[in-house]
Design an enzyme around this catalytic site. Sequence first.
Site, PDB file in Angstrom:
ATOM      1  N   TYR A 128       0.856  -1.293  -0.142  1.00 23.18           N
ATOM      2  CA  TYR A 128      -0.042   0.030   0.172  1.00 23.18           C
ATOM      3  C   TYR A 128       1.036   1.297   0.092  1.00 23.18           C
ATOM      4  CZ  TYR A 128      -3.630   3.295   1.609  1.00 23.18           C
ATOM      5  OH  TYR A 128      -4.612   4.251   1.613  1.00 23.18           O
ATOM      6  N   VAL A 163     -12.132   2.494  13.398  1.00 18.72           N
ATOM      7  CA  VAL A 163     -13.337   3.293  13.892  1.00 18.72           C
ATOM      8  C   VAL A 163     -14.582   2.194  13.535  1.00 18.72           C
ATOM      9  CG1 VAL A 163     -14.675   5.371  13.507  1.00 18.72           C
ATOM     10  CG2 VAL A 163     -12.294   5.530  13.552  1.00 18.72           C
ATOM     11  N   SER A 164     -14.422   1.809  12.471  1.00 17.96           N
ATOM     12  CA  SER A 164     -15.890   0.898  12.279  1.00 17.96           C
ATOM     13  C   SER A 164     -15.675  -0.395  13.121  1.00 17.96           C
ATOM     14  CB  SER A 164     -15.779   0.591  10.632  1.00 17.96           C
ATOM     15  OG  SER A 164     -14.419   0.159  10.138  1.00 17.96           O
ATOM     16  N   PHE A 182     -14.577  -0.424  16.067  1.00 10.67           N
ATOM     17  CA  PHE A 182     -14.835  -0.322  17.497  1.00 10.67           C
ATOM     18  C   PHE A 182     -16.548  -0.174  17.623  1.00 10.67           C
ATOM     19  CE2 PHE A 182     -10.405   1.320  19.310  1.00 10.67           C
ATOM     20  CZ  PHE A 182     -10.036  -0.064  19.058  1.00 10.67           C
ATOM     21  N   ARG A 201       0.566   9.614  14.450  1.00 10.95           N
ATOM     22  CA  ARG A 201       0.278  10.177  13.089  1.00 10.95           C
ATOM     23  C   ARG A 201      -0.445  11.537  13.447  1.00 10.95           C
ATOM     24  NH1 ARG A 201      -2.388   6.235   9.392  1.00 10.95           N
ATOM     25  NH2 ARG A 201      -0.223   5.484   9.163  1.00 10.95           N
TER      26      ARG A 201
HETATM   27  P1  NAD Z   1     -12.547   1.822   0.239  1.00  2.61           P
HETATM   28  O1  NAD Z   1     -11.795   0.605   0.489  1.00  2.61           O
HETATM   29  O2  NAD Z   1     -14.116   1.967   0.869  1.00  2.61           O
HETATM   30  O3  NAD Z   1     -12.684   2.400  -1.320  1.00  2.61           O
HETATM   31  C1  NAD Z   1     -12.012   1.999  -2.477  1.00  2.61           C
HETATM   32  C2  NAD Z   1     -12.758   1.848  -3.737  1.00  2.61           C
HETATM   33  O4  NAD Z   1     -11.931   1.414  -4.646  1.00  2.61           O
HETATM   34  C3  NAD Z   1     -13.635   0.424  -3.505  1.00  2.61           C
HETATM   35  O5  NAD Z   1     -15.106   1.119  -4.043  1.00  2.61           O
HETATM   36  C4  NAD Z   1     -12.972  -0.416  -4.202  1.00  2.61           C
HETATM   37  O6  NAD Z   1     -14.116  -1.566  -4.797  1.00  2.61           O
HETATM   38  C5  NAD Z   1     -12.368   0.514  -5.388  1.00  2.61           C
HETATM   39  N1  NAD Z   1     -11.360  -0.441  -5.930  1.00  2.61           N
HETATM   40  C6  NAD Z   1     -10.369  -1.103  -5.220  1.00  2.61           C
HETATM   41  N2  NAD Z   1      -9.253  -1.605  -5.879  1.00  2.61           N
HETATM   42  C7  NAD Z   1     -10.015  -1.221  -7.585  1.00  2.61           C
HETATM   43  C8  NAD Z   1      -9.394  -1.449  -8.733  1.00  2.61           C
HETATM   44  N3  NAD Z   1      -8.413  -2.157  -9.037  1.00  2.61           N
HETATM   45  N4  NAD Z   1     -10.159  -0.773  -9.793  1.00  2.61           N
HETATM   46  C9  NAD Z   1     -11.345  -0.216  -9.483  1.00  2.61           C
HETATM   47  N5  NAD Z   1     -11.736   0.001  -8.293  1.00  2.61           N
HETATM   48  C10 NAD Z   1     -10.978  -0.296  -7.359  1.00  2.61           C
HETATM   49  O7  NAD Z   1     -11.689   3.207   0.779  1.00  2.61           O
HETATM   50  P2  NAD Z   1     -11.866   4.650   0.957  1.00  2.61           P
HETATM   51  O8  NAD Z   1     -11.521   4.690   2.646  1.00  2.61           O
HETATM   52  O9  NAD Z   1     -12.927   5.300   0.603  1.00  2.61           O
HETATM   53  O10 NAD Z   1     -10.413   5.259   0.459  1.00  2.61           O
HETATM   54  C11 NAD Z   1     -10.491   5.657  -0.959  1.00  2.61           C
HETATM   55  C12 NAD Z   1      -9.303   6.346  -1.320  1.00  2.61           C
HETATM   56  O11 NAD Z   1      -8.592   7.404  -0.404  1.00  2.61           O
HETATM   57  C13 NAD Z   1      -8.061   5.124  -1.468  1.00  2.61           C
HETATM   58  O12 NAD Z   1      -7.216   5.446  -2.555  1.00  2.61           O
HETATM   59  C14 NAD Z   1      -7.440   5.355  -0.196  1.00  2.61           C
HETATM   60  O13 NAD Z   1      -6.083   4.880  -0.094  1.00  2.61           O
HETATM   61  C15 NAD Z   1      -7.644   6.903   0.090  1.00  2.61           C
HETATM   62  N6  NAD Z   1      -7.239   6.904   1.407  1.00  2.61           N
HETATM   63  C16 NAD Z   1      -8.168   6.816   2.425  1.00  2.61           C
HETATM   64  C17 NAD Z   1      -8.091   7.061   3.931  1.00  2.61           C
HETATM   65  C18 NAD Z   1      -9.247   6.754   4.740  1.00  2.61           C
HETATM   66  O14 NAD Z   1      -8.834   6.956   6.138  1.00  2.61           O
HETATM   67  N7  NAD Z   1     -10.225   6.474   4.235  1.00  2.61           N
HETATM   68  C19 NAD Z   1      -6.766   7.589   4.241  1.00  2.61           C
HETATM   69  C20 NAD Z   1      -5.923   7.895   3.386  1.00  2.61           C
HETATM   70  C21 NAD Z   1      -6.213   7.601   2.077  1.00  2.61           C
HETATM   71  N1  UDP Z   2      -6.540  -1.042  15.408  1.00  2.00           N
HETATM   72  C1  UDP Z   2      -7.056  -1.424  16.684  1.00  2.00           C
HETATM   73  N2  UDP Z   2      -8.115  -2.527  16.665  1.00  2.00           N
HETATM   74  C2  UDP Z   2      -8.777  -2.886  15.487  1.00  2.00           C
HETATM   75  C3  UDP Z   2      -8.459  -2.115  14.165  1.00  2.00           C
HETATM   76  C4  UDP Z   2      -7.307  -1.396  14.149  1.00  2.00           C
HETATM   77  O1  UDP Z   2      -6.341  -1.326  17.745  1.00  2.00           O
HETATM   78  O2  UDP Z   2      -9.887  -3.545  15.591  1.00  2.00           O
HETATM   79  C5  UDP Z   2      -5.394  -0.278  15.568  1.00  2.00           C
HETATM   80  C6  UDP Z   2      -4.473  -0.415  14.531  1.00  2.00           C
HETATM   81  O3  UDP Z   2      -3.440  -1.389  15.236  1.00  2.00           O
HETATM   82  C7  UDP Z   2      -3.759   0.887  14.336  1.00  2.00           C
HETATM   83  C8  UDP Z   2      -5.012   1.924  14.482  1.00  2.00           C
HETATM   84  O4  UDP Z   2      -5.891   1.169  15.222  1.00  2.00           O
HETATM   85  O5  UDP Z   2      -2.949   1.334  15.406  1.00  2.00           O
HETATM   86  C9  UDP Z   2      -5.463   2.376  13.162  1.00  2.00           C
HETATM   87  O6  UDP Z   2      -5.615   1.414  12.494  1.00  2.00           O
HETATM   88  P1  UDP Z   2      -6.543   1.459  10.838  1.00  2.00           P
HETATM   89  O7  UDP Z   2      -6.470   0.029  10.066  1.00  2.00           O
HETATM   90  O8  UDP Z   2      -7.764   2.158  10.913  1.00  2.00           O
HETATM   91  O9  UDP Z   2      -5.784   2.458  10.165  1.00  2.00           O
HETATM   92  P2  UDP Z   2      -4.112   2.517   9.796  1.00  2.00           P
HETATM   93  O10 UDP Z   2      -3.374   1.825  10.696  1.00  2.00           O
HETATM   94  O11 UDP Z   2      -3.934   2.378   8.188  1.00  2.00           O
HETATM   95  O12 UDP Z   2      -4.004   4.042  10.110  1.00  2.00           O
END
Ligand code: NAD
Ligand code: UDP
Length: 311
Positions: free
Chosen positions: A145, A188-189, A191, A277
């Site tokens: 990733y 978040v989801s 918890f 972070r």
């Molecule tokens: P999500 O997993 O809910 O959404 C990702 C979407 O992309 C899904 O609908 C999935 O089906 C689609 N997808 C995955 N691989 C694909 C492919 N090869 N071709 C076409 N579609 C594809 O995630 P999200 O939280 O909505 O994240 C959206 C974007 O924002 C992502 O690029 C993610 O890396 C970035 N992002 C999100 C967060 C966050 O906290 N939500 C933080 C940092 C970056």
């Molecule tokens: N985490 C946790 N319990 C869970 C899911 C995640 O304690 O059920 C922790 C995880 O190890 C990380 C933080 O929560 O330290 C955020 O995790 P998340 O996967 O939401 O995002 P990211 O690590 O990519 O920031």
Amino acid sequence: MRKKILITGGAGFVGSHLCRRLLNEGNDIICLDNFFTGDKSNIIDMLDNPYFELIRHDVQEPILLEVDEIYNLACPASPPYYQFDPVATTKTSVMGAINMLSIARKCKAKILQASTSEVYGDPEIHPQPESYRGSVSTTGIRACYDEGKRCAETLFFDFHRQYDVTIKVIRIFNTYGPAMNPNDGRVVSNFIVQALKGEDITMYGDGTQTRSFQYVDDLIEGMIKLMNSPDEFTGPVNIGNPNEFTMLELAEKVIELTGSNSKIIFQPLPQDDPLQRQPIIDLAKKELDWEPTIQLEEGLKKTIDYFKSII
Ligand code: NAD
Ligand code: UDP
């Protein structure tokens, strides 16, 4: 003027909010998704709208489309999902970036990349400014990733320098809200769903690691402001809420707001899990006149109401 806007990953958590907002603003939306982590239920309310088109497609493969703007969000964002098929995750970021940048180049569209705070890895500098180059493992289980997203940023800047493509790179910090998949696996989801079901709350590690959580509406506002900023402003720009919490604080807040009897249980911390972070958002304030407006308690309440309605 009605713009033709392509949103890859449009059926996902963030993408579905973006589709709805831009559709409601009078644009012509093409939502492209392979439904790996996204779901039709997130966009079902838009399917009857003649200005909303859905394409089932994988961004790893080329596609020809005529559009004015592209928001490139396609990529699983939750660790359990992006680690499920890590090779596909890297290919999605890298091939997806090449394929979407090629469309932008061909039809002179503006293109925004959903990058991530993960480009900073497990940061040694805290909080993180955009100038920090990061501390990322190239070989660990998060690398598919993190390195995929880092390479995508490189491709964006090279298409900009080499082919004059107008690019926008946003580094998104942890975002939550309605339309997250209940089985998504992010904190978040997890918890909230555990608390609502009265199940144990799964704390990875000792819970002292921190994250800064942003409510999805603030993110959408930041993305649209970035897309509409002057062409010279490429980013990368951090978009996140600087209020930082430990995972223990988050769990306690969720238990309090749901009134749950759930107990916290401790499980091993996954490899390379960042310890801290927090975004510095001075650049977004200055260039985009953007800052978050929804704080954790208010955002959690809205998210808890959403999960109550679906589980
Ligand atoms: P999500 O997993 O809910 O959404 C990702 C979407 O992309 C899904 O609908 C999935 O089906 C689609 N997808 C995955 N691989 C694909 C492919 N090869 N071709 C076409 N579609 C594809 O995630 P999200 O939280 O909505 O994240 C959206 C974007 O924002 C992502 O690029 C993610 O890396 C970035 N992002 C999100 C967060 C966050 O906290 N939500 C933080 C940092 C970056
Ligand atoms: N985490 C946790 N319990 C869970 C899911 C995640 O304690 O059920 C922790 C995880 O190890 C990380 C933080 O929560 O330290 C955020 O995790 P998340 O996967 O939401 O995002 P990211 O690590 O990519 O920031």
